[in-house]
Design a protein around this motif. Structure first.
Motif, mmCIF file in Angstrom:
data_model
loop_
_atom_site.group_PDB
_atom_site.id
_atom_site.type_symbol
_atom_site.label_atom_id
_atom_site.label_comp_id
_atom_site.label_asym_id
_atom_site.label_seq_id
_atom_site.Cartn_x
_atom_site.Cartn_y
_atom_site.Cartn_z
ATOM 1 N N ARG A 63 4.356 10.798 11.919
ATOM 2 C CA ARG A 63 3.419 10.858 10.785
ATOM 3 C C ARG A 63 2.220 9.945 10.989
ATOM 4 O O ARG A 63 1.229 10.051 10.265
ATOM 5 C CB ARG A 63 4.155 10.543 9.478
ATOM 6 C CG ARG A 63 4.433 9.078 9.223
ATOM 7 C CD ARG A 63 5.557 8.876 8.206
ATOM 8 N NE ARG A 63 5.199 9.301 6.877
ATOM 9 C CZ ARG A 63 4.641 8.510 5.942
ATOM 10 N NH1 ARG A 63 4.342 7.257 6.240
ATOM 11 N NH2 ARG A 63 4.375 8.960 4.737
ATOM 12 N N ARG B 108 1.851 6.619 10.607
ATOM 13 C CA ARG B 108 1.696 5.460 9.729
ATOM 14 C C ARG B 108 3.056 5.136 9.127
ATOM 15 O O ARG B 108 3.972 5.964 9.131
ATOM 16 C CB ARG B 108 0.678 5.722 8.615
ATOM 17 C CG ARG B 108 1.098 6.747 7.590
ATOM 18 C CD ARG B 108 -0.014 7.086 6.618
ATOM 19 N NE ARG B 108 0.458 7.906 5.522
ATOM 20 C CZ ARG B 108 0.689 9.213 5.595
ATOM 21 N NH1 ARG B 108 0.478 9.857 6.744
ATOM 22 N NH2 ARG B 108 1.105 9.887 4.539
ATOM 23 N N PRO C 257 5.453 7.979 0.516
ATOM 24 C CA PRO C 257 5.878 7.852 -0.892
ATOM 25 C C PRO C 257 7.329 7.402 -1.074
ATOM 26 O O PRO C 257 7.733 7.084 -2.184
ATOM 27 C CB PRO C 257 5.675 9.260 -1.431
ATOM 28 C CG PRO C 257 5.879 10.145 -0.237
ATOM 29 C CD PRO C 257 5.333 9.387 0.931
ATOM 30 N N ASP D 162 0.829 -1.200 0.000
ATOM 31 C CA ASP D 162 0.000 0.000 0.000
ATOM 32 C C ASP D 162 0.871 1.260 0.000
ATOM 33 O O ASP D 162 1.539 1.557 0.990
ATOM 34 C CB ASP D 162 -0.903 -0.032 1.238
ATOM 35 C CG ASP D 162 -1.860 1.143 1.296
ATOM 36 O OD1 ASP D 162 -1.835 1.999 0.391
ATOM 37 O OD2 ASP D 162 -2.641 1.206 2.264
ATOM 38 N N GLY D 163 0.840 1.984 -1.108
ATOM 39 C CA GLY D 163 1.635 3.192 -1.218
ATOM 40 C C GLY D 163 1.187 4.297 -0.288
ATOM 41 O O GLY D 163 1.992 5.143 0.120
ATOM 42 N N LYS D 164 -0.095 4.307 0.078
ATOM 43 C CA LYS D 164 -0.580 5.346 1.002
ATOM 44 C C LYS D 164 -0.031 5.125 2.408
ATOM 45 O O LYS D 164 0.280 6.084 3.116
ATOM 46 C CB LYS D 164 -2.111 5.345 1.021
ATOM 47 C CG LYS D 164 -2.735 5.831 -0.281
ATOM 48 C CD LYS D 164 -4.250 5.895 -0.175
ATOM 49 C CE LYS D 164 -4.863 6.423 -1.467
ATOM 50 N NZ LYS D 164 -6.349 6.477 -1.397
ATOM 51 N N ARG D 165 0.054 3.875 2.832
ATOM 52 C CA ARG D 165 0.565 3.587 4.167
ATOM 53 C C ARG D 165 2.080 3.639 4.198
ATOM 54 O O ARG D 165 2.681 4.172 5.134
ATOM 55 C CB ARG D 165 0.086 2.216 4.653
ATOM 56 C CG ARG D 165 0.814 1.716 5.915
ATOM 57 C CD ARG D 165 0.157 0.547 6.558
ATOM 58 N NE ARG D 165 -1.082 0.960 7.201
ATOM 59 C CZ ARG D 165 -1.129 1.561 8.392
ATOM 60 N NH1 ARG D 165 -0.018 1.834 9.050
ATOM 61 N NH2 ARG D 165 -2.278 1.917 8.909
ATOM 62 N N ASP E 146 9.568 12.312 2.457
ATOM 63 C CA ASP E 146 8.492 11.776 3.296
ATOM 64 C C ASP E 146 8.639 10.255 3.309
ATOM 65 O O ASP E 146 8.083 9.555 2.468
ATOM 66 C CB ASP E 146 7.131 12.199 2.737
ATOM 67 C CG ASP E 146 5.976 11.783 3.645
ATOM 68 O OD1 ASP E 146 6.239 11.274 4.755
ATOM 69 O OD2 ASP E 146 4.812 11.970 3.236
ATOM 70 N N GLY F 160 8.043 6.591 4.417
ATOM 71 C CA GLY F 160 6.989 5.801 5.045
ATOM 72 C C GLY F 160 7.368 4.365 5.278
ATOM 73 O O GLY F 160 6.606 3.611 5.896
ATOM 74 N N ILE G 286 6.460 3.101 -5.103
ATOM 75 C CA ILE G 286 7.105 3.831 -4.010
ATOM 76 C C ILE G 286 8.539 4.158 -4.408
ATOM 77 O O ILE G 286 9.271 3.281 -4.882
ATOM 78 C CB ILE G 286 7.071 3.000 -2.710
ATOM 79 C CG1 ILE G 286 5.617 2.787 -2.266
ATOM 80 C CG2 ILE G 286 7.873 3.672 -1.603
ATOM 81 C CD1 ILE G 286 5.452 1.834 -1.100
#
Length: 268
Positions: free
Chosen positions: A135, A137, A11, A5-8, A86, A88, A35
């Motif tokens: 952040r 996540r 980027p 999952d790119g949102k979690r 950013d 993740g 990502i």
């Protein structure tokens, strides 16, 4: 190849030990999820090769960070190079294989192994863990070794350092969970990478066929996506770990490593 999952987890992802083997495959599969990848290792030409491959095949950005994680203060270089990203996802894959008799090791080698295979993981977790918690996540995956906590003949010190990685990851899994940060300890068994040659092992003649790096990474990313605390990739590896006593495994390793070059030609 596993998609995450790119949102979690995006980027950007930071991957140590990314120049070859399991680290390189982590870079590829993470990039396949869209990502961007920040690649960390000592060997700059290989890092550029991996980065260009990820950008060309998957359309992501890449950043090369040349750093020796066995050198004190390495985290400052990585922190500066990723300051505006950013991040993740962090894949803490630092480590080395230094097989041989324990009594043949000198104190400098013992210290280097601890810095690279244990302390480097703690430094990565402390720096990026703060950012991920802030952040709310993201994920941290730590790469160790199956059964390291049970002792590994002719890898006594390396195995002990890898046992630290698993313990650290299991604890942080609980500490970071309330903040939405996933943590998984990935403990591969024998994997078909150039490291096998250092043990005098031929994948074609080994009693248990080693896993492909791509399969190790695919299962590892699936476990991280599910926020599993720990994973031993490969069903056969999990079965062996569950049913074979640790004492038997140690005896098997003694016999299997008998032809290691480091044992046939010990330091003078």
């Amino acid at each position: 190849m596993s998609k995450i999952d790119g949102k979690r987890f995006g980027p950007w992802a930071v991957i140590t030990g990314a120049s070859s083997g399991i680290g390189r495959e982590f870079a590829r599969q993470i990039a396949a999820s869209g990502i961007h990848v920040a690649l960390v290792a000592r060997r700059e030409p290989q890092l550029h090769e991996v980065g260009l491959e990820c950008s060309r095949e998957f359309g992501v950005e890449h950043r090369v960070i040349v750093a020796d994680l066995a050198v004190e203060g390495f985290i400052a270089r990585i922190a500066e190079a990723t300051r505006e990203l950013d991040v993740g996802l962090v894949i803490s894959n630092a480590g080395s294989a230094n097989p041989g008799r324990f009594l043949d090791k000198n104190s400098d080698e013992l210290a280097m192994t601890l810095r690279l295979s244990a302390l480097a993981h703690a430094e990565m977790a402390r720096h990026f863990g703060r950012r991920l918690v802030d952040r709310g996540r993201g994920g941290l995956a730590f790469v160790g070794a199956v059964g390291a906590e049970n002792g590994a003949p002719f890898m006594a010190h390396d195995g002990a350092a890898k046992a630290y990685v698993r313990s650290l990851a299991l604890a942080l899994h609980e500490e970071f969970k309330p903040f939405g940060v996933y943590v998984t300890a990935v403990a591969p068994g024998p994997t078909d990478t150039p490291v096998l040659a250092r043990f005098g092992l031929d994948p074609k003649t080994m009693p248990l066929k080693p896993m492909l790096a791509g399969d190790v990474v695919r299962e590892g990313l699936q476990a991280l996506s599910a926020n599993r605390a720990t994973l031993i990739p490969g069903r056969m590896n999990r079965m062996m770990r569950a049913v074979v006593p640790a004492s038997v495994t140690r005896s098997m390793m003694m016999r299997m490593f008998a032809n290691m070059p480091e044992l046939a030609n010990p330091p003078s």
